[in-house]
Design an enzyme around this catalytic site. Structure first.
Site, PDB file in Angstrom:
ATOM      1  N   HIS A   1     -80.025 -17.978  -7.097  1.00 31.79           N
ATOM      2  CA  HIS A   1     -79.929 -19.379  -6.680  1.00 31.79           C
ATOM      3  C   HIS A   1     -79.538 -19.402  -5.206  1.00 31.79           C
ATOM      4  O   HIS A   1     -78.406 -19.095  -4.848  1.00 31.79           O
ATOM      5  CB  HIS A   1     -78.906 -20.128  -7.526  1.00 31.79           C
ATOM      6  N   LEU A   2     -80.504 -19.777  -4.345  1.00 32.33           N
ATOM      7  CA  LEU A   2     -80.268 -19.797  -2.909  1.00 32.33           C
ATOM      8  C   LEU A   2     -79.691 -21.126  -2.425  1.00 32.33           C
ATOM      9  O   LEU A   2     -79.332 -21.260  -1.258  1.00 32.33           O
ATOM     10  CB  LEU A   2     -81.562 -19.499  -2.146  1.00 32.33           C
TER      11      LEU A   2
ATOM     12  N   ASP B   1     -85.543 -23.356 -14.666  1.00 35.91           N
ATOM     13  CA  ASP B   1     -84.244 -22.739 -14.932  1.00 35.91           C
ATOM     14  C   ASP B   1     -83.095 -23.723 -14.770  1.00 35.91           C
ATOM     15  O   ASP B   1     -83.066 -24.526 -13.836  1.00 35.91           O
ATOM     16  CB  ASP B   1     -84.011 -21.558 -14.001  1.00 35.91           C
TER      17      ASP B   1
ATOM     18  N   HIS C   1     -82.221 -14.485 -18.487  1.00 35.08           N
ATOM     19  CA  HIS C   1     -80.840 -14.210 -18.916  1.00 35.08           C
ATOM     20  C   HIS C   1     -80.663 -14.169 -20.445  1.00 35.08           C
ATOM     21  O   HIS C   1     -79.916 -14.962 -21.025  1.00 35.08           O
ATOM     22  CB  HIS C   1     -79.851 -15.175 -18.287  1.00 35.08           C
TER      23      HIS C   1
ATOM     24  N   ASP D   1     -78.750 -13.810 -11.786  1.00 33.14           N
ATOM     25  CA  ASP D   1     -78.436 -15.235 -11.960  1.00 33.14           C
ATOM     26  C   ASP D   1     -77.310 -15.632 -11.010  1.00 33.14           C
ATOM     27  O   ASP D   1     -76.408 -16.414 -11.359  1.00 33.14           O
ATOM     28  CB  ASP D   1     -78.059 -15.550 -13.412  1.00 33.14           C
TER      29      ASP D   1
ATOM     30  N   HIS E   1     -70.865 -21.545  -6.191  1.00 38.27           N
ATOM     31  CA  HIS E   1     -70.345 -22.904  -6.277  1.00 38.27           C
ATOM     32  C   HIS E   1     -69.130 -23.029  -5.367  1.00 38.27           C
ATOM     33  O   HIS E   1     -68.334 -22.084  -5.261  1.00 38.27           O
ATOM     34  CB  HIS E   1     -69.894 -23.240  -7.703  1.00 38.27           C
TER      35      HIS E   1
ATOM     36  N   GLY F   1     -71.797 -21.166 -13.903  1.00 30.46           N
ATOM     37  CA  GLY F   1     -72.369 -20.266 -12.909  1.00 30.46           C
ATOM     38  C   GLY F   1     -71.356 -19.386 -12.211  1.00 30.46           C
ATOM     39  O   GLY F   1     -70.185 -19.737 -12.076  1.00 30.46           O
TER      40      GLY F   1
END
Length: 442
Positions: free
Chosen positions: A61-62, A150, A230, A303, A307, A322
């Site tokens: 997740h960029l 996703d 996942h 994954d 955050h 996450g």
């Protein structure tokens, strides 16, 4: 510039061999024993170390486009380099989502400035709402290779079937977050001791496996390509093993945290361990580890999901799902595998390349290199004339806590974990970008 990697073990074609590797400018020149050192500009001593292709992460997740994030594509790319990665697949559940050509091109324009290759996914459905397919034809013409909603499983069976038909028509990959929303509704931890102790709703394993079963049934008779993201349930593993035996075009990934961390980690209420799918029980963990060791899994994918602290504060119910972990992925997974196959006593890898420890390391490296490459329709191998994208790792490095200074976000589940092995050096197209764990010239 000619660089000789001398005295190590090279991972070639899924196997280990004791050999030197000669690199000239951007290419591998030779892989063989006792290579001539005349005319060599630099010798890298690889005694006790392994040379392998750089890693590929199918699930990163960029956070671009996005809001209210501490990490950005640049900081995440640097963390990925430290982890040994040369290619990462960026998920499309951004704000706004990557569901049209213009957004996909905008993201790619930014990612072109990063020191690693980014493969940007597009969503399967408009707005990730699960109702109407995106314009596959336009997106594929633009260059999209992988489609994923996703963060949400596609609940409507008819929509999922249409997506698999589009996959077959356009030759692209559908990556599915397998989760039945009704069975997972309101859940935040694994079913059982974790949910009971925290007094919160659970996400049982069956919420994943029933969707895996449905999608496998949909795939039958459709020459599309399905990738399971996942995987965290024992029955999911059984189902896709059988689907592979039946010749279906299916692949699957597992994360380092599902291999290393059991669901009991959540009992103290530490929201660093809140992730979806949730951490599972030790028996499930053991089954997933066996899936890596027996070659069932195609990839280990991180994954990686940064955050800001503000989104991880509060109750377990309220905190965001996450965790980060792209820098620690190799040692975290290797530590989990070592504990599974070893006697518990710390010792270095022996000289027998056919030992269980070396076989396990080979399985891991396959899941970080050739396995994900094949999922993307690529082929990678350290061989003459190949581009010199390689990592030097020390699998016998003493247990230590991997520094998390590469992250701006604080949601690493590996803080305080003593992990075995490390990534020492990383070269991309012959240029060193990581030297003894530090990013250089990137």
């Amino acid at each position: 510039m000619r660089t000789l990697f001398a005295g190590g073990v090279v991972f070639v074609g899924g196997r280990f061999c004791r050999a030197d590797l000669l690199m000239e400018e951007t290419r591998v020149v030779a892989v063989d024993r006792g290579l001539d050192r005349s005319g060599v500009d630099r010798v890298v001593d690889c005694e006790g170390r392994v040379i392998a292709p750089t890693f590929i992460d199918l699930h990163t997740h960029l956070r671009y486009p996005g809001v209210d994030e501490d990490d950005d594509p640049t900081s995440i790319a640097r963390a990925a380099l430290v982890g040994g990665y040369g290619v990462i697949v960026a998920m499309a559940n951004t704000q706004p989502p990557i569901d049209r050509v213009e957004r996909w091109r905008e993201a790619n324009s930014l990612f072109a400035t990063l020191p690693i290759e980014v493969v940007q996914a597009a969503t399967v459905t408009l707005g990730r709402e699960g109702h109407r397919l995106v314009d596959f034809e336009r997106l594929v013409d633009a260059g999209v290779e992988i489609f994923s909603d996703d963060g949400s499983g596609i609940q409507d069976s008819s929509v999922m079937r249409q997506a698999l038909v589009a996959s077959a028509e356009f030759g692209v990959l559908i990556a599915q977050h397998s989760e039945d929303a009704a069975l997972a509704a309101g859940g935040v931890v694994n079913d059982g001791v974790a949910a009971d102790a925290l007094g919160v709703a659970s996400i049982p394993e069956v919420a994943e496996s029933v969707m895996v079963a449905r999608d496998i049934e949909l795939l039958k008779g459709i020459p599309g390509r399905l990738h399971l993201q996942h995987v965290s349930a024992r029955e999911s593993l059984n189902l896709f093993r059988q689907a592979k035996r039946e010749g279906l075009r299916i692949s699957a990934e597992v994360t380092p945290h599902h291999l290393l961390l059991p669901d009991t980690r959540v009992l103290g209420g530490d929201t660093r361990f809140k992730v979806n799918p949730p951490l599972r029980s030790v028996p499930t963990q053991m089954a997933l580890l066996q899936g890596v060791l027996d070659g069932s899994f195609d990839a280990v994918a991180t994954d990686h999901a940064p955050h800001p602290d503000s989104r991880k504060r509060g109750s377990y119910q309220e905190a965001a799902f996450g965790m980060v972990g792209i820098s620690e992925a190799m040692p975290a997974t290797w530590t989990a595998l070592w504990r599974t196959i070893g006697s518990g006593e710390r010792r270095k890898l022996g000289s027998d390349l056919a030992s269980p420890e070396w076989i396990a390391l080979g399985r891991l490296l396959s899941c970080l290199t050739s396995g994900p490459a094949e999922v993307l329709g690529r082929s990678i191998r350290l061989a003459p004339q190949a581009r010199a994208d390689l990592v030097v790792i020390d699998p016998s490095a003493e247990p230590r806590e991997i520094p998390s200074r590469w992250y701006r976000s604080g949601n690493s589940p590996y803080r305080g974990e003593m992990l075995i092995g490390r990534v020492d050096d990383v070269f991309l197209a012959g240029r060193q970008v990581v030297d003894e764990g530090e990013v250089v010239d990137a």
